[in-house]
Design a protein around this motif. Sequence first.
Motif, short mmCIF file in Angstrom:
data_model
loop_
_atom_site.label_atom_id
_atom_site.label_comp_id
_atom_site.label_asym_id
_atom_site.label_seq_id
_atom_site.Cartn_x
_atom_site.Cartn_y
_atom_site.Cartn_z
N THR A 159 0.86 -1.19 0.00
CA THR A 159 0.00 0.00 0.00
C THR A 159 0.89 1.23 0.00
N PHE A 160 0.29 2.40 -0.06
CA PHE A 160 1.07 3.63 -0.04
C PHE A 160 1.72 3.81 1.33
N LYS A 161 2.98 4.27 1.32
CA LYS A 161 3.74 4.42 2.55
C LYS A 161 4.09 5.89 2.79
N SER A 162 4.14 6.25 4.08
CA SER A 162 4.51 7.62 4.46
C SER A 162 5.02 7.63 5.88
N CYS A 163 6.15 8.29 6.10
CA CYS A 163 6.70 8.49 7.45
C CYS A 163 6.85 7.17 8.20
N GLY A 164 7.28 6.14 7.51
CA GLY A 164 7.58 4.87 8.15
C GLY A 164 6.38 3.99 8.44
#
Length: 264
Positions: free
Chosen positions: A211-216
């Motif tokens: 899935t989309f990842k952000s800030c770990g």
Amino acid sequence: MEMMFYAERKDLAHTVQKTFDRLDTNIAGGNMSIKVLGQDGRTYILITPTFMSETYYAELDPAQILVVDAQTREKVDGVGDITREINMHFEAYNTHPGIRCVYHSHAKESMFWATSGLDMPNVTEATRELGQIRVLPYAPATSKALADIVRDNLEKIGDKAMENVFLLNSHGILITATSLHIAARIMETLEWNARIAYQQAIFIKLGLLDTFKSCGQDADKPLPPQDIFPIPLPEEPLKSQAQPFPEKIQRPEKEMIPDITLGK
């Protein structure tokens, strides 16, 4: 005689040129405005003229930034004609008194998500303070229907409208902000986010990401408030001031060096 709102119009003209040069809008258009209070107590909208990109390639003189009376909606100064998109600007300003800039552009990376009718995944640290990056329902450019859609959706988000971005389906990007330079920062960081989100979408399709990842973590998981960097508000630039040296500075004694001058 000094031009009305000269400093503000000069700044807007300069920012518009930088927006065009950095591909944050294209030759098909875009329009930007700021709201100012005159010394006469009246509110004015300073806005780029129609065809700012198609005709002038965004190389505008301050005199081409139009001054429009916010109450009468009539031009009171400036060389050029008012853009047909001004209704969208007025509807945005009327939704919240903290909105001082309306920034509409056709930035190429963000346009991918807008033309696809997809909300843009918010994956970069610099854009997390924007929250969900939504695409609005389609309405033709310059239409009253589009202005009404913008107004209705800004009203729903309350104070968030002071720093917000909407994707306009098949049309572009609309940013509302407390100042022109905050809006420009949002646009620039949004473009980076748009491209990175597109690349993550490819990795998801290839099975390299789930899935989309952000800030770990997964991008759809909210971050704690303390981990979200707020958009900095504009302040007076910090200036240096003279600082005297102490009256007495203790210096180490110089080591005595024998005088070996020839003949001595």
